[in-house]
Structures are given as C-alpha cells and as structure tokens.
Design a protein around this motif. Sequence first.
Motif, PDB file in Angstrom:
ATOM      1  N   ALA A   1       0.811  -1.222   0.000  1.00  8.41           N
ATOM      2  CA  ALA A   1       0.000   0.000   0.000  1.00  8.41           C
ATOM      3  C   ALA A   1       0.839   1.265   0.000  1.00  8.41           C
ATOM      4  O   ALA A   1       0.295   2.368   0.008  1.00  8.41           O
ATOM      5  N   SER A   2       2.160   1.121  -0.023  1.00 13.89           N
ATOM      6  CA  SER A   2       3.025   2.295  -0.072  1.00 13.89           C
ATOM      7  C   SER A   2       3.927   2.298  -1.308  1.00 13.89           C
ATOM      8  O   SER A   2       4.819   3.131  -1.415  1.00 13.89           O
ATOM      9  N   SER A   3       3.675   1.371  -2.244  1.00 16.10           N
ATOM     10  CA  SER A   3       4.487   1.317  -3.477  1.00 16.10           C
ATOM     11  C   SER A   3       5.970   1.353  -3.159  1.00 16.10           C
ATOM     12  O   SER A   3       6.728   2.167  -3.705  1.00 16.10           O
TER      13      SER A   3
ATOM     14  N   CYS B   1       0.671   5.521  18.530  1.00 19.62           N
ATOM     15  CA  CYS B   1      -0.136   4.492  17.870  1.00 19.62           C
ATOM     16  C   CYS B   1       0.501   3.951  16.589  1.00 19.62           C
ATOM     17  O   CYS B   1       0.095   2.899  16.095  1.00 19.62           O
ATOM     18  N   GLN B   2       1.472   4.656  16.059  1.00 16.08           N
ATOM     19  CA  GLN B   2       1.992   4.300  14.740  1.00 16.08           C
ATOM     20  C   GLN B   2       2.572   2.886  14.685  1.00 16.08           C
ATOM     21  O   GLN B   2       2.250   2.100  13.783  1.00 16.08           O
ATOM     22  N   SER B   3       3.426   2.551  15.640  1.00 15.93           N
ATOM     23  CA  SER B   3       4.068   1.232  15.621  1.00 15.93           C
ATOM     24  C   SER B   3       3.038   0.106  15.682  1.00 15.93           C
ATOM     25  O   SER B   3       3.145  -0.901  14.965  1.00 15.93           O
TER      26      SER B   3
ATOM     27  N   ILE C   1      -0.159  -4.268  13.220  1.00 15.13           N
ATOM     28  CA  ILE C   1      -1.475  -4.857  12.978  1.00 15.13           C
ATOM     29  C   ILE C   1      -1.756  -4.913  11.480  1.00 15.13           C
ATOM     30  O   ILE C   1      -2.277  -5.905  10.954  1.00 15.13           O
ATOM     31  N   GLY C   2      -1.412  -3.829  10.773  1.00 13.86           N
ATOM     32  CA  GLY C   2      -1.609  -3.810   9.334  1.00 13.86           C
ATOM     33  C   GLY C   2      -0.848  -4.933   8.648  1.00 13.86           C
ATOM     34  O   GLY C   2      -1.387  -5.632   7.772  1.00 13.86           O
ATOM     35  N   ARG C   3       0.392  -5.134   9.062  1.00 11.92           N
ATOM     36  CA  ARG C   3       1.175  -6.208   8.443  1.00 11.92           C
ATOM     37  C   ARG C   3       0.558  -7.566   8.736  1.00 11.92           C
ATOM     38  O   ARG C   3       0.534  -8.445   7.862  1.00 11.92           O
ATOM     39  N   ASP C   4       0.071  -7.765   9.950  1.00 15.46           N
ATOM     40  CA  ASP C   4      -0.592  -9.029  10.283  1.00 15.46           C
ATOM     41  C   ASP C   4      -1.776  -9.299   9.357  1.00 15.46           C
ATOM     42  O   ASP C   4      -2.099 -10.451   9.064  1.00 15.46           O
ATOM     43  N   LYS C   5      -2.403  -8.229   8.905  1.00 15.40           N
ATOM     44  CA  LYS C   5      -3.569  -8.358   8.036  1.00 15.40           C
ATOM     45  C   LYS C   5      -3.195  -8.319   6.559  1.00 15.40           C
ATOM     46  O   LYS C   5      -4.067  -8.228   5.686  1.00 15.40           O
ATOM     47  N   GLY C   6      -1.895  -8.361   6.267  1.00 17.22           N
ATOM     48  CA  GLY C   6      -1.440  -8.405   4.888  1.00 17.22           C
ATOM     49  C   GLY C   6      -1.358  -7.053   4.220  1.00 17.22           C
ATOM     50  O   GLY C   6      -1.557  -6.943   2.994  1.00 17.22           O
TER      51      GLY C   6
ATOM     52  N   ARG D   1      -9.378  -0.673   7.389  1.00 13.04           N
ATOM     53  CA  ARG D   1     -10.452  -0.447   8.360  1.00 13.04           C
ATOM     54  C   ARG D   1     -10.327  -1.427   9.525  1.00 13.04           C
ATOM     55  O   ARG D   1     -10.422  -1.035  10.703  1.00 13.04           O
ATOM     56  N   SER D   2     -10.095  -2.684   9.210  1.00 10.45           N
ATOM     57  CA  SER D   2      -9.964  -3.702  10.249  1.00 10.45           C
ATOM     58  C   SER D   2      -8.793  -3.389  11.174  1.00 10.45           C
ATOM     59  O   SER D   2      -8.901  -3.527  12.404  1.00 10.45           O
ATOM     60  N   ALA D   3      -7.677  -2.954  10.601  1.00  6.22           N
ATOM     61  CA  ALA D   3      -6.503  -2.631  11.411  1.00  6.22           C
ATOM     62  C   ALA D   3      -6.774  -1.435  12.323  1.00  6.22           C
ATOM     63  O   ALA D   3      -6.405  -1.444  13.511  1.00  6.22           O
ATOM     64  N   LEU D   4      -7.414  -0.412  11.793  1.00  5.16           N
ATOM     65  CA  LEU D   4      -7.696   0.787  12.592  1.00  5.16           C
ATOM     66  C   LEU D   4      -8.726   0.499  13.687  1.00  5.16           C
ATOM     67  O   LEU D   4      -8.617   1.018  14.800  1.00  5.16           O
ATOM     68  N   VAL D   5      -9.729  -0.330  13.380  1.00  3.86           N
ATOM     69  CA  VAL D   5     -10.722  -0.701  14.394  1.00  3.86           C
ATOM     70  C   VAL D   5     -10.054  -1.500  15.505  1.00  3.86           C
ATOM     71  O   VAL D   5     -10.267  -1.241  16.696  1.00  3.86           O
TER      72      VAL D   5
END
Length: 450
Positions: A48-50, A381-383, A388-393, A432-436
């Motif tokens: 998601a960051s190219s 919250c960034q780390s 969490i985002g990486r865990d979700k792919g 969305r899932s990661a932020l929730v």
Amino acid sequence: MTIEAGPLRSPEADNVVLTGRQSLPPIEFNRAAGSWLYDIKGKEYLDASSGSICVNIGHAHPHVVHAMQSQLAKGAYTTATIARSAEMDRLGARLTATVGRPDDKVILTTTGTSAIELAISLARMAQRARGQSERNKILTASLGYHGNSALTLGLSGHRRRRPSSADAMGLAPSFDPPYPGQHPACDGGQCTADCADDVARAIRAAGPETVAAVLIEPINGATGGAYVPPPGYHARLKEICQDQGVLLLHDEILTGLGRTGLPMSSHHWPSAQPDIAMVSKGLNGGYTPLAATVISTEIADDIAQSGRSLPLLGTMSGTPLQVAVGNAVLDVLQELGAVASDATRGNHVAGAVQRATAGLPVVVDVRGRGYLHGIEVADNCQSDLLRIGRDKGLILYPFNGYRRDGGGEGVLIAPPLNISDDEVSFLASALRSALVELSERKAEGGAPLC
C-alpha cells in the motif's frame, strides 16, 4: 589456537550490509508482482506504499522487465558524451510533453537528491548568467525533504532528518509552509493564499539581491503526510518570486507523474508552473535509479548564451539501461491514462481511505490527493498500526516528527497507480480492520487512546 568468546550480539549486528531501521523488522522477501509482496513462507502483502512511494506501476511489470532484458542484451552502459542513443532524446521529449512543458529541456541523472542538486546549481548559474552574481541562496520551507546529501539535508525542514547545527553547513529553512499547525502566523486558523507572503518576508530578510531560488514541494510528501496547500497559494508564490527576480523550483520527486492524480502535483492549481521541476520516483518506477531535472527554455538559453558549462553528471547518469526503463515506465503510465491531464485520477483510492478511517477516534486527520494520502493517528499508535496492518497483509509507510514540537505520527497510503478495484477493496477492508482493532486495543479498560 584458542578463540575468546565475544559479547553477545543482536541478529542485526551480524548483518554485513547496514541499512536504516523502522519499528518493525523487515519482511523476509522472496518475490513481488503487481501490487503484492511475498515473503519466504508464501504470505502475501498488499504494498500500500508502493515501496518507498516509487513502485508506481507495480512490481515486475512485464513491459518494463522485457525492456530491461532487451537493453541488457544490447548493452547497459555508455555515457552520452561518448555514445548517444536516440532513445535518450525520445525520453526527454516524451517527459517534457507528459508534464505539459514540451519546449523545455531535460537533464537526466540518477536520484532525486542529484536532481535537486542539479536544479540548485542551474538556478545559481542562470542568475549569474543574468548578471546577478550575488544570488546564491536557496530558500526552503520548515517542513519538507529535498534529499539525502549534506546540502539537501541542510535545506530540508523535517525535524527528525535535519543534521545538527554543527553539520548543517550554515543552512536552514527560511519560511513556514501553509499547513494547519505548521504556520504560526495563522494562529490555528485556516491557511490561505496570503500565507505565501511569508516567503516574500523571507526573501526580504535574506536580501533579494542574494536569493537565487525558492525550493518547495507543491504537495508535501512523506515528511508531513501529504499536506495540501490552500487554493491560490502556488499562484501567489510564483507571483512573489517573479516580482523579486527569484526562480521557483518544484520538488516533484515523489509527487510527479501521476501520484496525486495529475501529471504533476502543481497541475492542481492554475498559474503554478515553476522555472525548474524535478521528477524521479514516478519516472523510474522503482526499477533502476533514474531522475530528471526539467528546465525552462529561458533558463537553458540564458546558461547556454553565457558560455558556462553545465554541471558535471555522475558516472551512471542517463545510461542506455536507465533510458530504456524510463521509456518503458512512460509507456505504461500513458496506457493507464495515469498522466492524462483531462481529469484527476485516484478518487477510488481516496474513497477507500475515507471509508476506512471514518468515525474512528484513533484517526486525527486524513489528507492528500489522488494516490497519495496521509492518515495522522493519535500519539504512540503508529508502531501498533504498522504491526497490525502487516498481520492483516497490508504494508504501510510511516511518517513522523512533523509537528513543530517534534512529535506527530501517521502512515501514508500510496498504492501503485494500476491497483485493481478488487485490490482497492482489500485495501479499504484491511485498513479499516486494522484501525478498528487498534482503537479497540487502546480503549480497553477505559485507557486513553494510545
């Protein structure tokens, strides 16, 4: 022979190649294709960051791979002063036409940093060619990033990347950018086009007769998380520079060639064209080092008529392999319509980011254009969000340290420009899932967010 046991070392200490570090360990990379990275266990991650906001047409694009293989078979290297390919001039002509400057000239180089340094050298040369030999200062904003050399780091305003005062060569930013919280003159109010008057004051303070150019990011990149200036700011800035005889330089290293939904980020506003513009990430697509400095005809003519030689280029500037990659990347961008000027692209990505972030207290702000969006999150919250985002792919790009007090953190959303609709849906869902999940973790037991 007896060998004494040494102290225990971390796994990173055993690495021969030293690299920068983020809060998460790097993925154990196996391969990449399109918008996806794969680790050695086969897990897939949406990029998601190219990469570092440079893989703008995705990984391993077959057209670029074929162009690279074909050129490698013919020969990867020569310098243009010894053997010049017609493909180099074709790349220059295509690039200037793509960015709406068909009469301009181009110098090819290797990196964004070198393109910026070339622009600075050319601005000073042009001023001297016009008889303004005392004009050598380059004024920059207190939030921004213009490269990784001693010169460009000294000019950059990003608080966590600035060198110490002892190492900055006497250089420092000169004015504040027109972004919320970054422009004290607005005292918390909304920035307007009149905020460009800060640049006029900076020119007066430096002495107009000593200022060669103003260097600015039309839309902020990774240092502040895609801040967008108010309408009319860039037109007012150009007017100020013209009135003072100061050249205007646009750093489009990150934003150029479709990243913000138009060929150049300055195209979002009328009457904002600079004297010199620099592109890199969008031109090389992450396939090989390649950058370009685009120079107005007037500046090129002034320098040529003065009899001054152009700045020396590096060994690897404008090689046949680089040119082949640049032309192939432009082929793909044009086929996608990513550098068309008739409409702004990337609204589906913007919509996905808005849906993913709506109504969550952990999200402080969302900003950006096209395929570049910054999500500012609550402190500390960034780390967790990256993990969490990486865990979700999902691979996200961090930005931090942009507030005037040195704090502030968030992530950039900057997927490839050819991301599919299904991949955008996955991006929205996973984000969305990661932020929730982040919000729920931080709110457990009534604890303050982050």
